[in-house]
Design a protein around this motif. Structure first.
Motif, PDB file in Angstrom:
ATOM      1  N   MET A 149     -29.150 -44.847  92.498  1.00  0.00           N
ATOM      2  CA  MET A 149     -29.511 -44.841  90.843  1.00  0.00           C
ATOM      3  C   MET A 149     -29.501 -45.684  90.549  1.00  0.00           C
ATOM      4  SD  MET A 149     -28.073 -42.200  88.187  1.00  0.00           S
ATOM      5  CE  MET A 149     -29.288 -40.260  89.082  1.00  0.00           C
ATOM      6  N   SER A 150     -30.547 -46.162  88.869  1.00  0.00           N
ATOM      7  CA  SER A 150     -30.137 -47.982  88.863  1.00  0.00           C
ATOM      8  C   SER A 150     -29.213 -47.357  87.878  1.00  0.00           C
ATOM      9  CB  SER A 150     -31.700 -48.210  88.901  1.00  0.00           C
ATOM     10  OG  SER A 150     -31.620 -47.828  87.386  1.00  0.00           O
ATOM     11  N   PHE A 151     -28.765 -49.038  87.160  1.00  0.00           N
ATOM     12  CA  PHE A 151     -27.737 -48.643  85.570  1.00  0.00           C
ATOM     13  C   PHE A 151     -28.280 -48.114  84.888  1.00  0.00           C
ATOM     14  CE2 PHE A 151     -26.206 -50.647  81.949  1.00  0.00           C
ATOM     15  CZ  PHE A 151     -24.895 -50.416  81.723  1.00  0.00           C
ATOM     16  N   ARG A 152     -29.554 -48.360  85.064  1.00  0.00           N
ATOM     17  CA  ARG A 152     -30.487 -47.865  83.405  1.00  0.00           C
ATOM     18  C   ARG A 152     -30.961 -46.334  83.592  1.00  0.00           C
ATOM     19  NH1 ARG A 152     -35.700 -46.518  82.805  1.00  0.00           N
ATOM     20  NH2 ARG A 152     -36.697 -47.492  80.587  1.00  0.00           N
ATOM     21  N   ASP A 153     -31.048 -45.559  84.823  1.00  0.00           N
ATOM     22  CA  ASP A 153     -30.989 -44.401  84.999  1.00  0.00           C
ATOM     23  C   ASP A 153     -29.978 -44.429  84.645  1.00  0.00           C
ATOM     24  OD1 ASP A 153     -33.501 -44.482  85.085  1.00  0.00           O
ATOM     25  OD2 ASP A 153     -33.366 -44.874  87.877  1.00  0.00           O
ATOM     26  N   GLU A 154     -28.471 -44.982  85.860  1.00  0.00           N
ATOM     27  CA  GLU A 154     -27.560 -43.120  85.146  1.00  0.00           C
ATOM     28  C   GLU A 154     -26.957 -43.707  83.555  1.00  0.00           C
ATOM     29  OE1 GLU A 154     -23.903 -42.244  85.777  1.00  0.00           O
ATOM     30  OE2 GLU A 154     -25.492 -42.571  87.008  1.00  0.00           O
ATOM     31  N   PHE A 155     -27.450 -44.647  82.810  1.00  0.00           N
ATOM     32  CA  PHE A 155     -27.060 -45.122  81.309  1.00  0.00           C
ATOM     33  C   PHE A 155     -27.631 -44.444  80.721  1.00  0.00           C
ATOM     34  CE2 PHE A 155     -27.125 -47.568  77.631  1.00  0.00           C
ATOM     35  CZ  PHE A 155     -26.607 -47.241  77.023  1.00  0.00           C
ATOM     36  N   LEU A 156     -29.196 -44.436  80.722  1.00  0.00           N
ATOM     37  CA  LEU A 156     -29.929 -43.219  79.626  1.00  0.00           C
ATOM     38  C   LEU A 156     -29.424 -41.586  80.488  1.00  0.00           C
ATOM     39  CD1 LEU A 156     -33.553 -44.243  80.981  1.00  0.00           C
ATOM     40  CD2 LEU A 156     -32.414 -44.661  79.059  1.00  0.00           C
ATOM     41  N   ARG A 157     -28.783 -40.950  81.212  1.00  0.00           N
ATOM     42  CA  ARG A 157     -28.274 -39.765  81.990  1.00  0.00           C
ATOM     43  C   ARG A 157     -27.458 -39.779  81.273  1.00  0.00           C
ATOM     44  NH1 ARG A 157     -24.381 -37.687  84.648  1.00  0.00           N
ATOM     45  NH2 ARG A 157     -23.672 -39.495  85.092  1.00  0.00           N
ATOM     46  N   LEU A 158     -26.373 -40.822  80.720  1.00  0.00           N
ATOM     47  CA  LEU A 158     -25.206 -40.281  80.430  1.00  0.00           C
ATOM     48  C   LEU A 158     -25.241 -40.215  78.364  1.00  0.00           C
ATOM     49  CD1 LEU A 158     -22.667 -42.727  81.303  1.00  0.00           C
ATOM     50  CD2 LEU A 158     -22.188 -40.368  82.054  1.00  0.00           C
ATOM     51  N   LEU A 159     -26.074 -41.114  78.109  1.00  0.00           N
ATOM     52  CA  LEU A 159     -27.048 -40.664  77.207  1.00  0.00           C
ATOM     53  C   LEU A 159     -27.001 -39.194  76.407  1.00  0.00           C
ATOM     54  CD1 LEU A 159     -28.485 -43.647  75.681  1.00  0.00           C
ATOM     55  CD2 LEU A 159     -25.670 -44.061  75.132  1.00  0.00           C
ATOM     56  N   ARG A 160     -28.415 -38.827  77.911  1.00  0.00           N
ATOM     57  CA  ARG A 160     -27.577 -37.286  77.789  1.00  0.00           C
ATOM     58  C   ARG A 160     -27.602 -36.028  78.096  1.00  0.00           C
ATOM     59  NH1 ARG A 160     -32.714 -39.723  80.297  1.00  0.00           N
ATOM     60  NH2 ARG A 160     -31.551 -38.391  82.386  1.00  0.00           N
ATOM     61  N   GLU A 161     -26.744 -36.349  78.817  1.00  0.00           N
ATOM     62  CA  GLU A 161     -25.511 -35.698  79.574  1.00  0.00           C
ATOM     63  C   GLU A 161     -24.318 -35.086  78.052  1.00  0.00           C
ATOM     64  OE1 GLU A 161     -26.056 -35.536  83.466  1.00  0.00           O
ATOM     65  OE2 GLU A 161     -28.132 -35.089  83.626  1.00  0.00           O
TER      66      GLU A 161
END
Length: 254
Positions: free
Chosen positions: A1-13
């Motif tokens: 998983m890329s940094f961008r995807d991880e950053f977006l997931r944290l924002l959602r969860e």
């Protein structure tokens, strides 16, 4: 998983992560807004300085305009003063002209009276001539000659043709009445009236006589009862200057 995807997931969860990010973003926006506000304030201050400079220039120009207006007002007042002086001078000139016209009118009236008196004098002289029997110049001359002869004077006549025109400027017959007593030679021009021209001609006649005969004339007289000049005193002064003595009626009868 890329940094961008991880950053977006944290924002959602992860709500705590999401709030932290939102807080960070707000501070950045405030800092940016503050920087913009400071920049705007600085620009406003700079513009205000420029406005103050312009106002100073406007005030300076306004002051100059007010000074020019004051000068114009002063000049206008001076012009009004000069204009008033000119009108006063014009008024004085008009008054002086009126005085001059009144004097001219008075002179004309005096001249009319003088002409009237002269006319009366001429009539009196004519009447006097008629009473003496000397209406003509020849008769008057003969009467005076007779008077001189009875007083012991020798009366003679010199006639000469002035072909050189010495007396009148052109050839003419010249006659002189000579009176002799006690070895004195007197030229006596006997005329019912005399003018300045007659006096000058007599002076030239006497000079011609002395040149032609070589005899010196001792005295020159003009015997007349009327000086035919507007200003008789001028003729009297002229006669004196030419060495001619005028004998008028009051001298003959005194």
């Amino acid at each position: 998983m890329s940094f961008r995807d991880e950053f977006l997931r944290l924002l959602r969860e992860d709500e705590e992560f999401r709030l932290t990010v939102l807080g960070l973003l707000g501070i950045t926006d405030v800092q940016s807004s503050l920087r913009q506000l400071v920049s705007a304030v600085n620009e406003l201050a700079t513009g205000q300085l420029k406005v103050m400079e312009v106002l100073d220039k406007v005030l300076s120009i306004t002051q100059s305009i007010l000074e020019e207006i004051k000068k114009l007002t002063d000049n206008q007042n001076k012009l009004w003063e000069e204009n008033n002086k000119i009108w006063q001078e014009i008024k004085a000139i008009k008054e002086e002209n009126n005085k001059i016209w009144l004097e001219i009118k008075a002179l004309r009236e005096r001249a009319d009276r003088h002409d009237y008196e002269l006319s009366r004098l001429n009539r009196k002289l004519d009447a006097l001539g008629a009473r003496w029997g000397v209406n003509s110049e020849d008769a008057f001359r003969d009467a005076v000659k007779e008077f001189l002869s009875s007083a012991g004077y020798s009366v003679d006549k010199w006639s000469y043709f002035d072909d050189g025109g010495y007396v009148y400027g052109y050839p003419s017959q010249i006659d002189l009445d000579l009176v002799i007593k006690d070895n004195r030679l007197i030229v006596a021009e006997i005329k019912s009236s005399v003018s300045r021209g007659d006096l000058w001609a007599l002076k030239r006649k006497v000079e011609l006589y002395e040149m032609v005969t070589g005899v010196k004339v001792n005295e020159v007289y003009v015997i007349t009862y009327y000086i035919n000049e507007r200003h008789p005193d001028v003729a009297r002064k002229m006669a004196k200057g030419l060495g001619i003595r005028l004998v008028e009626p009051e001298e003959l009868t005194s």
